[in-house]
Each structure stands twice: as structure tokens, then as C-alpha cells.
Design a protein around this motif. Structure first.
Motif, PDB file in Angstrom:
ATOM      1  N   TYR A   1      74.553  94.543  20.433  1.00  0.00           N
ATOM      2  CA  TYR A   1      73.770  95.776  20.382  1.00  0.00           C
ATOM      3  C   TYR A   1      74.557  97.065  20.647  1.00  0.00           C
ATOM      4  CZ  TYR A   1      69.654  92.771  20.465  1.00  0.00           C
ATOM      5  OH  TYR A   1      68.703  91.839  20.164  1.00  0.00           O
ATOM      6  N   TYR A   2      75.674  96.959  21.343  1.00  0.00           N
ATOM      7  CA  TYR A   2      76.307  98.195  21.780  1.00  0.00           C
ATOM      8  C   TYR A   2      77.831  98.069  21.711  1.00  0.00           C
ATOM      9  CZ  TYR A   2      77.042 102.355  24.733  1.00  0.00           C
ATOM     10  OH  TYR A   2      77.427 103.573  25.228  1.00  0.00           O
TER      11      TYR A   2
ATOM     12  N   HIS B   1      66.371  97.617  32.808  1.00  0.00           N
ATOM     13  CA  HIS B   1      66.634  98.636  33.820  1.00  0.00           C
ATOM     14  C   HIS B   1      66.886  97.983  35.177  1.00  0.00           C
ATOM     15  CE1 HIS B   1      65.273 101.861  31.088  1.00  0.00           C
ATOM     16  NE2 HIS B   1      64.436 100.934  30.646  1.00  0.00           N
TER      17      HIS B   1
ATOM     18  N   ASN C   1      67.879  98.720  23.223  1.00  0.00           N
ATOM     19  CA  ASN C   1      66.852  99.229  22.305  1.00  0.00           C
ATOM     20  C   ASN C   1      66.312  98.125  21.390  1.00  0.00           C
ATOM     21  OD1 ASN C   1      67.068 102.009  23.193  1.00  0.00           O
ATOM     22  ND2 ASN C   1      69.041 102.037  22.145  1.00  0.00           N
ATOM     23  N   GLU C   2      65.717  97.113  22.020  1.00  0.00           N
ATOM     24  CA  GLU C   2      65.228  95.958  21.293  1.00  0.00           C
ATOM     25  C   GLU C   2      63.931  95.455  21.922  1.00  0.00           C
ATOM     26  OE1 GLU C   2      64.567  94.181  18.727  1.00  0.00           O
ATOM     27  OE2 GLU C   2      66.671  93.682  18.296  1.00  0.00           O
ATOM     28  N   GLU C   3      63.116  94.764  21.152  1.00  0.00           N
ATOM     29  CA  GLU C   3      61.900  94.160  21.685  1.00  0.00           C
ATOM     30  C   GLU C   3      62.266  93.065  22.677  1.00  0.00           C
ATOM     31  OE1 GLU C   3      59.663  92.761  18.401  1.00  0.00           O
ATOM     32  OE2 GLU C   3      59.317  94.762  17.558  1.00  0.00           O
TER      33      GLU C   3
ATOM     34  N   TYR D   1      62.320  94.795  32.222  1.00  0.00           N
ATOM     35  CA  TYR D   1      62.314  95.299  30.851  1.00  0.00           C
ATOM     36  C   TYR D   1      61.340  96.464  30.726  1.00  0.00           C
ATOM     37  CZ  TYR D   1      61.490  95.594  25.841  1.00  0.00           C
ATOM     38  OH  TYR D   1      61.371  96.050  24.552  1.00  0.00           O
TER      39      TYR D   1
ATOM     40  N   ASP E   1      60.619  99.811  27.671  1.00  0.00           N
ATOM     41  CA  ASP E   1      61.002 100.698  26.569  1.00  0.00           C
ATOM     42  C   ASP E   1      62.274 100.244  25.850  1.00  0.00           C
ATOM     43  OD1 ASP E   1      58.811 102.313  27.179  1.00  0.00           O
ATOM     44  OD2 ASP E   1      59.975 103.531  28.587  1.00  0.00           O
ATOM     45  N   GLY E   2      62.366  98.959  25.585  1.00  0.00           N
ATOM     46  CA  GLY E   2      63.460  98.454  24.780  1.00  0.00           C
ATOM     47  C   GLY E   2      64.722  98.087  25.522  1.00  0.00           C
ATOM     48  N   ASN E   3      64.737  98.295  26.826  1.00  0.00           N
ATOM     49  CA  ASN E   3      65.978  98.073  27.560  1.00  0.00           C
ATOM     50  C   ASN E   3      65.741  97.369  28.899  1.00  0.00           C
ATOM     51  OD1 ASN E   3      68.021  99.507  25.836  1.00  0.00           O
ATOM     52  ND2 ASN E   3      66.620 101.219  26.203  1.00  0.00           N
TER      53      ASN E   3
ATOM     54  N   SER F   1      71.042  99.617  29.356  1.00  0.00           N
ATOM     55  CA  SER F   1      70.081 100.601  28.866  1.00  0.00           C
ATOM     56  C   SER F   1      70.402 101.055  27.442  1.00  0.00           C
ATOM     57  CB  SER F   1      70.045 101.820  29.800  1.00  0.00           C
ATOM     58  OG  SER F   1      71.307 102.473  29.829  1.00  0.00           O
ATOM     59  N   SER F   2      71.288 100.314  26.766  1.00  0.00           N
ATOM     60  CA  SER F   2      71.684 100.673  25.399  1.00  0.00           C
ATOM     61  C   SER F   2      71.329  99.579  24.400  1.00  0.00           C
ATOM     62  CB  SER F   2      73.205 100.936  25.349  1.00  0.00           C
ATOM     63  OG  SER F   2      73.560 101.982  26.227  1.00  0.00           O
TER      64      SER F   2
END
Length: 218
Positions: free
Chosen positions: A27-28, A128, A57-59, A122, A124-126, A54-55
Motif C-alpha cells: 500500500y505504501y 491508528h 487507505n483500505e477497507e 481501524y 477511516d481506512g487505516n 496511517s497510509s
């Protein structure tokens, strides 16, 4: 009766690959350059992990599928069973996050394993990290102070084993009664003069303990 526990790091010891590398690869890719900056000391460990996690951005279901791909040491489950059968506790102490650790424990049917790690969730996609500066085990650098956790465990157990693979494990190693190390931790402990046995798997640890008469000699 002597109370004892086997405490282990997770990434690179129980797992064969650090979770952050899976994230970077899938992803990153920019995270690879951040990795080298982190190793040079440009970032604290917790800052590096926070940025990587936090990078994504996935379900979440896709992230859970990625977590399933993390390979574990094939001998860890029989090792944990052996620890429990001999009256000990197996404890995970990680400077990563319990988000993927607890999920992997569930996936691999590894119950009754306490986890000390940075709390993760989890949103918003990330992923934390919920790092609490008021936690008695708080570390500004790692999020969790592994050495402080080991010191606290000494209040519960008479004897502590520890197994790790990298720099954060050099600190709890100072509190262990018996230390096992692999990969980069070997040179670190050698330079510090901390006694240890070099191994590469839980199977090797079982072999060493069998030859030395552990845990019966505790």
C-alpha cells in the motif's frame, strides 16, 4: 512452586515478517525511504509506525486479508502448548500494535496468550495507534516501554525467559533470567555484554531447553 513465563517479541520472532513491510509493499511503497530515514534516527519508532499504518487507505476486510498473509514460525504453537503443559505462561511483548497480533492469535487458534503492545484500531481506512502518555508502560520512543513491562512481570513471576530479534528487545533483555536472540539483536547483545543464546526459531529454543533440562530445572 516456581512461577515462570516465556515472554516473546512478535514481529520477526513469532512472525517471519514485520507487519509494516507488508503494508509498505502492498500500500505504501514510499515507506521504504522512510524506513531508511528511521534507521538513521530521523524518526522515533512510534512516529515511523504511525506514518506507515496511517497510509493504507483500505477497507478493513482487505486489511484483515493482508494480516492472514503474515507467516508465523511453524513451531510457535507447539512451543506455546509445551510452555502451558509445564506450568508456565506464554506472553507476547511487542512494540508494534495489538490490532494485528490479536487477529493473528485468533486466526491461528492461539488462546490464553496475554499481549502487551500498543493498542491499535481501524478507522477511516487505516490502523491508528492509541498511545497513552499516562500509561505506566509508556515510552516516548516506542509507545510501549518493554523493559518496564518486564520489570513489572518480575512482581508476578520468579523466572522469566525472553526471545527477541531487534533493538527494542535489547532493553527487556536486561531483565530476563534467560535470553534467546536472533538476527540483529545478536550483535547488539554481544556488544552490550548481555548473556544470551542465539537461535532462529522456537523449535531451536525447544531443543536447547530440552538439552539443558529446562523448564524442569527452574
Amino acid at each position: 512452586m516456581t512461577s515462570w513465563a516465556f515472554v516473546s517479541d512478535f514481529d520477526g520472532t513469532i512472525s517471519k515478517e514485520d507487519f509494516y513491510w507488508l503494508v509498505i509493499h502492498q500500500y505504501y511503497p514510499e515507506g521504504e525511504s522512510l524506513y531508511y530515514k528511521w534507521k538513521k534516527g530521523d524518526f522515533l519508532d512510534i512516529e515511523f509506525l504511525t506514518k506507515i499504518f496511517s497510509s493504507i487507505n483500505e477497507e478493513e476486510d482487505k486489511i484483515l486479508e493482508m494480516i492472514k498473509e503474515i507467516p508465523l514460525d511453524e513451531s510457535v504453537k507447539p512451543f506455546i502448548d509445551e510452555v502451558h503443559a509445564n506450568g508456565g505462561d506464554f506472553i507476547i511483548l511487542s512494540a508494534g500494535t495489538d490490532y494485528y497480533i490479536r487477529e493473528l492469535l485468533r486466526m491461528h487458534s492461539l488462546p490464553n496468550v496475554p499481549v502487551y503492545s500498543n493498542r491499535g484500531f481501524y478507522q477511516d481506512g487505516n490502523i491508528h495507534l492509541a498511545v497513552d502518555p499516562h500509561n505506566p508502560f509508556y515510552s516516548k520512543r516506542y509507545g510501549i516501554d518493554k523493559q518496564a513491562v518486564m520489570k513489572d512481570l518480575k512482581n508476578t513471576y520468579d523466572y522469566l525467559f525472553y526471545y527477541g530479534d531487534s533493538e527494542p528487545d535489547a532493553h527487556p533483555a536486561k531483565e530476563a533470567d534467560r535470553m534467546y536472540a536472533k538476527d540483529g539483536l545478536v550483535d547488539i547483545l554481544s556488544s552490550q555484554g548481555t548473556p544470551f543464546t542465539e537461535v532462529n526459531s522456537f523449535k531451536e529454543i525447544m531443543n536447547v531447553q530440552s538439552q539443558e533440562g529446562w523448564p524442569g530445572k527452574i
